[in-house]
Scaffold this motif. Structure first.
Motif, short mmCIF file in Angstrom:
data_model
loop_
_atom_site.label_atom_id
_atom_site.label_comp_id
_atom_site.label_asym_id
_atom_site.label_seq_id
_atom_site.Cartn_x
_atom_site.Cartn_y
_atom_site.Cartn_z
N SER A 1 -5.68 4.61 -7.58
CA SER A 1 -6.54 4.68 -6.39
C SER A 1 -7.33 3.39 -6.22
O SER A 1 -7.54 2.91 -5.10
CB SER A 1 -7.49 5.88 -6.51
N LEU A 2 -7.79 2.80 -7.36
CA LEU A 2 -8.51 1.52 -7.28
C LEU A 2 -7.59 0.42 -6.76
O LEU A 2 -8.00 -0.42 -5.95
CB LEU A 2 -9.07 1.15 -8.65
N ARG A 3 -6.32 0.41 -7.27
CA ARG A 3 -5.37 -0.59 -6.78
C ARG A 3 -5.12 -0.43 -5.29
O ARG A 3 -5.04 -1.42 -4.55
CB ARG A 3 -4.04 -0.47 -7.55
N LEU A 4 -5.00 0.82 -4.85
CA LEU A 4 -4.77 1.06 -3.42
C LEU A 4 -5.97 0.55 -2.60
O LEU A 4 -5.78 -0.06 -1.55
CB LEU A 4 -4.55 2.55 -3.18
N ALA A 5 -7.19 0.80 -3.09
CA ALA A 5 -8.38 0.33 -2.38
C ALA A 5 -8.41 -1.19 -2.31
O ALA A 5 -8.83 -1.77 -1.31
CB ALA A 5 -9.64 0.87 -3.05
N GLN A 6 -7.96 -1.85 -3.43
CA GLN A 6 -7.93 -3.32 -3.42
C GLN A 6 -6.93 -3.84 -2.40
O GLN A 6 -7.18 -4.81 -1.69
CB GLN A 6 -7.58 -3.82 -4.82
N VAL A 7 -5.75 -3.16 -2.31
CA VAL A 7 -4.70 -3.62 -1.39
C VAL A 7 -5.15 -3.39 0.06
O VAL A 7 -4.99 -4.26 0.92
CB VAL A 7 -3.38 -2.87 -1.67
N THR A 8 -5.72 -2.20 0.33
CA THR A 8 -6.05 -1.85 1.71
C THR A 8 -7.42 -2.35 2.13
O THR A 8 -7.75 -2.32 3.31
CB THR A 8 -6.03 -0.32 1.89
N GLY A 9 -8.24 -2.79 1.15
CA GLY A 9 -9.58 -3.24 1.50
C GLY A 9 -10.47 -2.10 1.98
O GLY A 9 -11.31 -2.29 2.85
N GLY A 10 -10.25 -0.92 1.42
CA GLY A 10 -11.05 0.22 1.81
C GLY A 10 -10.44 1.04 2.95
O GLY A 10 -10.95 2.10 3.30
N MET A 11 -9.32 0.57 3.53
CA MET A 11 -8.66 1.29 4.61
C MET A 11 -7.59 2.21 4.04
O MET A 11 -7.16 2.06 2.90
CB MET A 11 -8.02 0.30 5.60
N SER A 12 -7.18 3.19 4.85
CA SER A 12 -6.06 4.04 4.44
C SER A 12 -4.75 3.38 4.86
O SER A 12 -4.73 2.43 5.64
CB SER A 12 -6.19 5.42 5.09
N ARG B 1 3.03 6.39 -5.59
CA ARG B 1 2.76 6.63 -7.01
C ARG B 1 1.57 7.58 -7.20
O ARG B 1 1.58 8.46 -8.07
CB ARG B 1 2.48 5.29 -7.71
N ILE B 2 0.54 7.43 -6.35
CA ILE B 2 -0.65 8.31 -6.43
C ILE B 2 -0.24 9.76 -6.18
O ILE B 2 -0.70 10.68 -6.85
CB ILE B 2 -1.72 7.85 -5.44
N ARG B 3 0.64 9.99 -5.20
CA ARG B 3 1.08 11.37 -4.92
C ARG B 3 1.83 11.96 -6.10
O ARG B 3 1.65 13.14 -6.44
CB ARG B 3 1.97 11.37 -3.67
N GLU B 4 2.68 11.15 -6.76
CA GLU B 4 3.43 11.65 -7.92
C GLU B 4 2.47 12.04 -9.05
O GLU B 4 2.62 13.10 -9.67
CB GLU B 4 4.40 10.56 -8.41
N ILE B 5 1.46 11.19 -9.32
CA ILE B 5 0.49 11.51 -10.38
C ILE B 5 -0.31 12.75 -10.00
O ILE B 5 -0.61 13.60 -10.85
CB ILE B 5 -0.44 10.30 -10.62
N ALA C 1 0.83 -1.21 0.00
CA ALA C 1 0.00 0.00 0.00
C ALA C 1 0.86 1.26 0.00
O ALA C 1 0.54 2.25 -0.67
CB ALA C 1 -0.92 0.00 1.22
N GLU C 2 1.96 1.26 0.74
CA GLU C 2 2.84 2.44 0.77
C GLU C 2 3.44 2.71 -0.60
O GLU C 2 3.58 3.87 -1.01
CB GLU C 2 3.94 2.24 1.81
N GLU C 3 3.77 1.68 -1.37
CA GLU C 3 4.33 1.86 -2.71
C GLU C 3 3.27 2.46 -3.65
O GLU C 3 3.56 3.41 -4.41
CB GLU C 3 4.80 0.51 -3.26
N VAL C 4 2.03 1.96 -3.61
CA VAL C 4 0.97 2.50 -4.47
C VAL C 4 0.63 3.94 -4.08
O VAL C 4 0.43 4.80 -4.94
CB VAL C 4 -0.30 1.62 -4.39
N ALA C 5 0.60 4.25 -2.79
CA ALA C 5 0.30 5.60 -2.33
C ALA C 5 1.35 6.60 -2.81
O ALA C 5 1.04 7.74 -3.16
CB ALA C 5 0.21 5.63 -0.80
#
Length: 908
Positions: free
Chosen positions: A521-532, A383-387, A377-381
């Motif tokens: 963001s969808l990938r992050l939601a899948q990894v975290t299961g809706g959690m931050s 990438r989201i900040r960079e985009i 989740a930290e890796e996907v987050a």
């Protein structure tokens, strides 16, 4: 006749100052945006014409109070009214308004104050048909109202001049006919309201008749009351004489009744003395009997207590043997209960230890899963900040791009319109040559330059200056091009791009980055299961803390096993004997098995406890102790009863008590025999009845005397009331005469009212018939204008009120209620223009259209402009609009921007 030459406003609503000058005929279009004051011009003009005092506090005056300064609301106009050229000014101010009137022709006049108000109202009444003025105004928001032309005096006079004398109104004599109709209506109004109810004289005659009838009825009632009072006085005198006759007899009867009561009371007193002796003797007999009965009861109590003590002593000896056997059984049950309780606790402790070990293993599994999800989740987050930074740095959103496209299209359209209507000027010369355009030097890069002249342009070539002046001033389209260029340049600068193509490219990059951001963001939601990500970290920390806490709990549970079984004497299936620390790794039992052992041992404990309780609470020992306590209480009761009996016998013996009872019985018998002899001697005496008879006789005397007094008072009252009704018979005759006079007067007024009503109804019938005949010229005028509007013949139907009820076009007839909003609005305008045309310039008033044709299509609006232009040649037409394009094809119209009116420059 009313013509407006100029109108000036000062401090009216939101308008600080406005001035407009108007031609006597023609179409004037005053245009401007919403809330710029156009409708305020109309409202102020109508207030000027209305008979409203300049010091009025009416709501319509307060509504026009300035919203910016505390100044009087001032409206002035230069007018022609009924052939009088004049200037009128009204300054409305609560408690201190002013009015000024200056008449320049045909005879100069100069008035102020109330005289000016009255003179201006007089001129308006003489020369202006207010019904026509109201009819020829289309107010904003009321463009769909169909005009009912009936009742417009100027129109009826104009139409009446076209019909013959057989039509009910003599040709050319509409004025005298109108005066006659008004007089007939006034005569009818003397007796009846418009709804047919009595009014004025008839109502007064009816009221006078009703009042006379009420007075006559009141007089008759007064006479009847006097007759009734005379009858009542005669009855009271007769009753008083009867009362005075009965009083002596009543006094004798009362004296005899009192004597009989006294004799009866003496006899009863003697009987009371014998009765009292009997009562005393009976009391002595009862007391002696009670004392003897109490002694006998005390002896019985001592005897019964001795028997009870003997029986309880035998019961105690019997229960002592049973109690010894019961103690042996209770000791055995206690030992078994203790062993079962320890086995249940030890099994429960081992089961809790096994559960805690299982929970710790589950926690360690979740810790591993959470650690892996947190890393991903930290890796996907990241990438989201960079985009997100990429999207933030790109200002060209879809909205910005759409605005740029719209501005570019509007610029191209403005250029196309300008090139189509402007005068094209081509200047040829040497390459790299120059010319001067409106004072600015322009180069000729290709040996020529093309100019678009929408207004006057000065072109300088050497020493010569050429002025290009288009036949039609269309500088507005050039200004449209300039505004479109400025708007496009502003939007490009805000977006930070040089042209629309660059904006298209940047918008595409922004959309791609936005899509990538959404997918991440969808990938992050899948990894975290809706959690931050923060929630994942906190969940991992909580599980690690639970693992640490569970290890401590396992150690405490082993200590609990040691505390419950310190000697290791409890044997459990699957649990090795010995120290818990050594045995724990070798435990093969399951949680369910140990919980079953704990539950069965706990059940055994409950069974043993119930058996022990039964033995100890309801066994022989309990019964033995209860019997011993009861024996002690019985012995104490025997001792107390025996001592009390001995003390009482010492005070008085049993033989004395028996003798006292016999003597009291004999005394009671002697007293009863004496009472019986006295009753036989006196006989049956009822003192209560004697007393009631005496009271009744005395009350009758008292009531007769009270009644005599009451009758005397009543006679006085009736005599006084009878004196107040003197002259009642004469009043009846007087009111009867007044009633007859009122009845005759009512009959006379009713006959005149019936005659006036008959004349009024017949005239109204003729007026309705005349108005129906008026439809022909009115229909012809409206259909003539409608042909221009529709480009084809149209049929118009009218109702009795001369309002349009239906329209026939292309063979289809529709009621006005089924027409579209645009069609209804067009008919509303056409009808008013036709009325203005029929009335003619001599009696005409301005046609004022406030923001109409908003529901009309471009084609119909263009044809309506032609109609307005035709009528404008002989009439004054004033148009107020926020959309000048609705009226831009009126050829002879004058266009006045509202901003010029507000600057005092609104002149034709």
């Amino acid at each position: 006749m009313l013509t407006v030459h100029s109108l000036t406003l000062d401090h009216v609503a939101g308008v600080d100052h406005a001035h407009v000058e108007l031609p006597d005929t023609g179409v004037v279009v005053i245009h401007g945006p919403n809330e710029s004051g156009k409708s305020t011009l109309l409202t102020a003009f109508r207030l000027l014409l209305d008979d409203v005092g300049v010091s009025s506090r009416a709501a319509r005056v307060r509504a026009l109070k300035s919203v910016t300064v505390d100044e009087p609301t001032t409206v002035s106009a230069d007018l022609t009214v009924a052939g009088h050229r004049l200037t009128v000014l009204k300054s409305f101010n609560r408690g201190g308004g002013r009015c000024e009137l200056t008449v320049r022709s045909p005879r100069p006049e100069s008035l102020t104050g109330r005289r000016a108000e009255e003179r201006f109202a007089e001129l308006l009444a003489q020369g202006v048909d207010t019904g026509l003025t109201d009819a020829l105004v289309i107010e904003q928001g009321k463009g769909l109202d169909i005009l009912a032309a009936a009742g417009i005096r100027s129109l009826e006079q104009a139409l009446g001049a076209e019909v013959t004398s057989d039509d009910g109104i003599p040709a050319g004599d509409g004025g005298r006919a109108g005066e006659l109709i008004d007089r007939i209506g006034a005569e009818y109004a003397r007796y009846r309201t418009p709804g047919g109810r009595p009014a004025r004289e008839l109502s007064a005659a009816v009221t006078a008749f009703e009042d006379a009838g009420a007075a006559h009825t009141a007089a008759e009632e007064r006479r009847n009351r006097a007759r009734n009072l005379t009858v009542e006085l005669e009855r009271l005198n007769a009753e008083k004489a009867a009362v005075l006759t009965e009083e002596p007899t009543a006094v004798e009867e009362a004296t005899a009744a009192a004597q009989a009561l006294a004799e009866g009371k003496a006899a009863m007193s003697e009987l009371d003395r014998y009765s009292a002796a009997v009562t005393v003797a009976r009391g002595a007999r009862d007391l002696a009997a009670q004392r003897l009965a109490a002694r006998e009861a005390r002896v019985r109590d001592v005897r019964e207590a001795e028997e009870t003590v003997n029986a309880l002593a035998g019961r105690v000896d019997e229960l002592a043997g049973y109690a010894e056997e019961e103690k042996t059984a209770a000791d055995s049950l206690g030992a078994a209960l203790t062993a079962a309780r320890v086995r249940s606790r030890v099994a429960a402790a081992w089961a809790a230890w096994l559960k805690a070990v299982g929970v710790r293993e589950e926690i360690r599994t979740r810790i591993g899963e959470l650690a892996d999800r947190t890393t991903r989740a930290e890796e996907v987050a990241r990438r989201i900040r960079e985009i997100g930074e990429t999207v933030k740095d790109n200002p060209v959103t879809d909205t910005v791009l759409e605005n740029l496209r719209t501005a570019d299209a509007e610029l191209r359209q403005a250029v196309t319109v300008r090139d189509a209507v402007a005068t094209t000027v081509v200047v040829n010369g040497p390459k790299e040559g120059t010319v001067t355009v409106d004072g600015t030097s322009r180069s000729l890069p290709d040996g020529a330059v093309t100019l678009h002249a929408t207004g006057r342009r000065d072109i300088g070539v050497g020493d010569y200056t050429v002025s290009v002046i288009p036949a039609r001033d269309v500088h507005e389209v050039g200004e449209d091009v300039d505004r479109a260029e400025e708007e496009l340049s502003r939007l490009l600068a805000e977006a930070g791009v040089s042209d629309v193509a660059e904006a298209e490219d940047m918008a595409g990059r922004r959309r791609r980055a936005t899509e990538e951001h959404r997918e991440a963001s969808l990938r992050l939601a899948q990894v975290t299961g809706g959690m931050s990500v923060t929630d994942l970290r906190e969940a991992l920390a909580r599980e690690e803390l639970r693992e640490s806490e569970s290890t401590g709990g396992i150690d405490s549970l082993l200590a609990r096993v040691r505390d419950e079984d310190p000697d290791g004497t409890v044997t459990l299936p699957g649990v090795p004997d010995g120290d818990p620390e050594t045995a724990a790794p070798q435990v093969t039992a399951t949680v369910a098995g140990l919980e079953t052992v704990a539950e069965s041992s706990a059940k055994e404990v409950e069974d043993l406890r119930e058996e022990l309780d039964r033995v100890t609470r309801s066994g022989a020992g309990v019964r033995l102790e209860a019997a011993r306590a009861e024996l002690g209480r019985a012995r104490e009761n025997l001792r107390r009863l025996s001592e009390t009996l001995e003390v009482e016998r010492e005070q008085i013996g049993d033989t004395v008590l028996y003798k006292e009872a016999e003597d009291a019985g004999r005394d009671l018998t002697s007293a009863e025999e004496a009472l019986a002899l006295a009753k036989k001697r006196v006989g049956d005496v009822d003192t209560d009845t004697l007393a009631a008879l005496a009271d009744g006789a005395a009350a009758r005397v008292r009531r007769l005397r009270e009644r005599a007094g009451e009758i005397g008072h009543a006679v006085s009252r009736v005599t006084g009331a009878l004196g107040q009704h003197a002259g009642a018979a004469e009043a009846v005759e007087t009111t009867r005469a007044e009633l007859e006079r009122a009845r005759r007067r009512l009959r006379q007024v009713e006959r005149r009212a019936e005659a006036a009503a008959l004349l009024y109804q017949e005239v109204r019938k003729e007026l309705v018939a005349a108005r129906q005949r008026y439809q022909a010229p009115l229909r012809e005028a409206v259909e003539r204008l409608a042909r221009t509007l529709y480009g084809a013949p149209a049929g118009i139907d009218f109702g009795d009120d001369l309002g349009v009820t239906a329209r026939t076009l292309d063979g289809t007839t529709l009621d006005t209620g089924r027409l579209s909003g645009g069609a209804r609005e067009q008919l509303a305008v056409l009808t008013r223009l036709a009325v203005a045309d029929l009335v003619g310039g001599g009696n005409g008033v301005p046609v004022i259209i406030d923001d109409a044709l908003g529901f009309s299509d471009r084609g119909r609006a263009g044809r309506m402009n032609v109609v307005l232009d035709k009528l404008g040649k002989n009439h004054q037409i004033i148009v107020l609009t926020c959309d000048v394009n609705r009226f831009d094809s009126v050829p002879g119209a004058s266009f006045v921007p509202m901003e010029q009116v507000l600057q005092g420059k609104g002149i034709h």
